[in-house]
Scaffold this active site. Structure first.
Site, PDB file in Angstrom:
ATOM      1  N   ARG A 154       0.834  -1.204   0.000  1.00  0.00           N
ATOM      2  CA  ARG A 154       0.000   0.000   0.000  1.00  0.00           C
ATOM      3  C   ARG A 154       0.870   1.255   0.000  1.00  0.00           C
ATOM      4  O   ARG A 154       0.638   2.191  -0.787  1.00  0.00           O
ATOM      5  CB  ARG A 154      -0.922  -0.014   1.221  1.00  0.00           C
ATOM      6  CG  ARG A 154      -1.651   1.309   1.417  1.00  0.00           C
ATOM      7  CD  ARG A 154      -2.720   1.232   2.483  1.00  0.00           C
ATOM      8  NE  ARG A 154      -2.227   0.878   3.808  1.00  0.00           N
ATOM      9  CZ  ARG A 154      -2.993   0.787   4.890  1.00  0.00           C
ATOM     10  NH1 ARG A 154      -4.297   1.003   4.795  1.00  0.00           N
ATOM     11  NH2 ARG A 154      -2.484   0.459   6.065  1.00  0.00           N
ATOM     12  N   TYR A 207       4.045   5.925  12.591  1.00  0.00           N
ATOM     13  CA  TYR A 207       4.342   4.850  13.551  1.00  0.00           C
ATOM     14  C   TYR A 207       5.806   4.430  13.391  1.00  0.00           C
ATOM     15  O   TYR A 207       6.331   4.354  12.275  1.00  0.00           O
ATOM     16  CB  TYR A 207       3.471   3.613  13.275  1.00  0.00           C
ATOM     17  CG  TYR A 207       2.043   3.656  13.789  1.00  0.00           C
ATOM     18  CD1 TYR A 207       1.577   4.653  14.647  1.00  0.00           C
ATOM     19  CD2 TYR A 207       1.146   2.648  13.418  1.00  0.00           C
ATOM     20  CE1 TYR A 207       0.268   4.640  15.106  1.00  0.00           C
ATOM     21  CE2 TYR A 207      -0.167   2.635  13.873  1.00  0.00           C
ATOM     22  CZ  TYR A 207      -0.607   3.639  14.707  1.00  0.00           C
ATOM     23  OH  TYR A 207      -1.893   3.616  15.149  1.00  0.00           O
ATOM     24  N   GLU A 334     -12.092  -3.064  17.182  1.00  0.00           N
ATOM     25  CA  GLU A 334     -11.866  -1.863  16.370  1.00  0.00           C
ATOM     26  C   GLU A 334     -13.235  -1.332  15.944  1.00  0.00           C
ATOM     27  O   GLU A 334     -14.151  -2.111  15.680  1.00  0.00           O
ATOM     28  CB  GLU A 334     -11.011  -2.223  15.151  1.00  0.00           C
ATOM     29  CG  GLU A 334     -10.597  -1.017  14.326  1.00  0.00           C
ATOM     30  CD  GLU A 334      -9.618  -1.374  13.205  1.00  0.00           C
ATOM     31  OE1 GLU A 334      -8.556  -1.962  13.503  1.00  0.00           O
ATOM     32  OE2 GLU A 334      -9.923  -1.067  12.045  1.00  0.00           O
TER      33      GLU A 334
HETATM   34  C1  3EB Z   1      -4.455   1.673  14.382  1.00  0.00           C
HETATM   35  O1  3EB Z   1      -4.989   2.650  14.851  1.00  0.00           O
HETATM   36  C2  3EB Z   1      -5.290   0.416  14.359  1.00  0.00           C
HETATM   37  O2  3EB Z   1      -4.054  -0.311   8.168  1.00  0.00           O
HETATM   38  O3  3EB Z   1      -5.634   0.808   7.191  1.00  0.00           O
HETATM   39  C3  3EB Z   1      -6.937   1.082  11.965  1.00  0.00           C
HETATM   40  C4  3EB Z   1      -7.472   1.612  10.793  1.00  0.00           C
HETATM   41  C5  3EB Z   1      -5.807   0.298  11.909  1.00  0.00           C
HETATM   42  C6  3EB Z   1      -6.866   1.360   9.557  1.00  0.00           C
HETATM   43  C7  3EB Z   1      -5.111   0.335   8.202  1.00  0.00           C
HETATM   44  C8  3EB Z   1      -5.216   0.050  10.663  1.00  0.00           C
HETATM   45  C9  3EB Z   1      -5.733   0.574   9.504  1.00  0.00           C
HETATM   46  O4  3EB Z   1      -3.294   1.685  13.930  1.00  0.00           O
HETATM   47  C10 3EB Z   1      -5.213  -0.308  13.105  1.00  0.00           C
END
Ligand code: 3EB
Length: 340
Positions: A154, A207, A334
């Site tokens: 991605r 991140y 989630e």
């Molecule tokens: C987070 O907050 C949880 O990889 O598109 C939430 C929403 C999460 C989208 C993605 C991942 C994704 O990181 C994980």
């Protein structure tokens, strides 16, 4: 075009899966029917709209259909394996990456086709994406977790199309029960969007490396408006939200606390204090969230999660509960939704 046109915002709602065709609103045109159902199928264009089956439910009774409608005429087509429907203002398109040993390359190729399609049809604003990843927490044939493998492809595709971190859509990246990786996207032509971050969380695209070689490229929410200066009637597309502060998972193993923190994150994200950073004057609360999806890793946890959510959501909100894996193995829940 410099002047922003005043057009209606996208409309979606959940319908029961059985005889969805009978329930489709006759007075509207249908852009797409996304079936959260008990098997997977490639996206197809039929009966004048986009249709996709995503394997997100153990049985049809546990599934639902997400239906996108419009007042304008709909055109459909297919490009490089991507099925699409658009109404001259909004584009809905979907793709699938077949089950494979590893996913970065297939993800990059499928995303590239989608981004090329958006470009060629003139939909520059990528509003919202959903990604459904089978075996999301398992390793690929090279020992990389499939979610991280997906994130790599991605990130590469967005990079090739010169998407900076602040032009990526809000997204969901979640487990599924089969079918490789399925995805769909909503894009806009003239309606403007503002990516929204949560001031209590590190942006996912920042991140640290401990979560994988390429960070997840998504915005915490997207604000979509059609009138530029007057933003009062805009929608907020809230990305999948979990029990994360900063970049860290909190309350691993405690589904109730994880649910409460996910809800707190959404409340803050769409609330007046966070939106003020973007000059958006809206006083939203959790009760304004609708077409909500709650993803729960362990089936036995669903009643507890449901009880907590019922205390925070509007009794009139549509809420679907899905029993699937979540992208970090220490996350049990989630939540996503739309402030319409
Ligand atoms: C987070 O907050 C949880 O990889 O598109 C939430 C929403 C999460 C989208 C993605 C991942 C994704 O990181 C994980």
């Amino acid at each position: 075009m410099t002047e922003q046109q005043i057009v209606d915002l996208p409309a979606s709602k959940f319908l029961a899966l059985d005889d969805v065709d009978e329930q489709l609103p006759r007075e509207k045109n249908v852009l797409g029917v996304i079936n959260y159902t008990s098997s997977a199928a490639d996206p197809e264009v039929s009966r004048g709209h986009l249709r996709v089956d995503i394997h997100m439910a153990g049985s049809e009774a546990d599934g639902f259909a997400e239906v996108w409608t419009t007042d304008r005429p709909v055109e459909t087509g297919e490009f490089g394996g991507i099925g699409y429907a658009h109404d001259d203002e909004y584009l809905l398109c979907a793709g699938r990456i077949a089950p494979a040993e590893h996913y970065a390359e297939g993800t990059r190729v499928a995303y590239q086709a989608m981004l090329e399609l958006m470009d060629s049809l003139g939909y520059k604003n990528c509003v919202r994406m959903w990604n459904f990843v089978n075996h999301i927490n398992e390793d690929n044939s090279e020992g990389m977790e499939i979610y991280r493998d997906f994130c790599k492809g991605r990130a590469e595709a967005f990079e090739l199309f010169h998407f900076g971190d602040t032009s990526v859509p809000s997204a969901t990246g979640i487990g599924s029960l089969g079918g490789g990786i399925a995805f769909y996207v909503l894009a806009s032509r003239s309606a403007a969007l503002i990516p929204i971050e949560n001031s209590k969380q590190i942006s996912a695209y920042n991140y640290p490396k401990q979560y994988g070689p390429r960070p997840p490229k998504f915005a915490r929410a997207t604000y979509l408006s059609t009138t530029g200066a007057d933003r009062i009637s805009g929608q907020i597309y809230v990305a999948g939200t979990s029990s994360i502060r900063g970049h860290e998972t909190l309350f691993a193993g405690d589904v109730e606390k994880q649910t409460l923190l996910a809800l707190e994150n959404i409340a803050h994200l769409v609330g007046p204090e966070n939106l003020a950073d973007y000059q958006i004057e809206q006083r939203n609360a959790l009760a304004d969230l609708d077409t909500i999806k709650v993803y729960v890793r362990h089936r036995d946890d669903i009643p507890a999660v449901q009880r907590i959510c019922a205390e925070h959501f509007s009794p009139d909100a549509q809420v679907a509960y899905l029993n699937v894996d979540v992208c970090r193995s220490d996350l049990s829940v989630e939540i996503e939704g739309i402030v319409h």
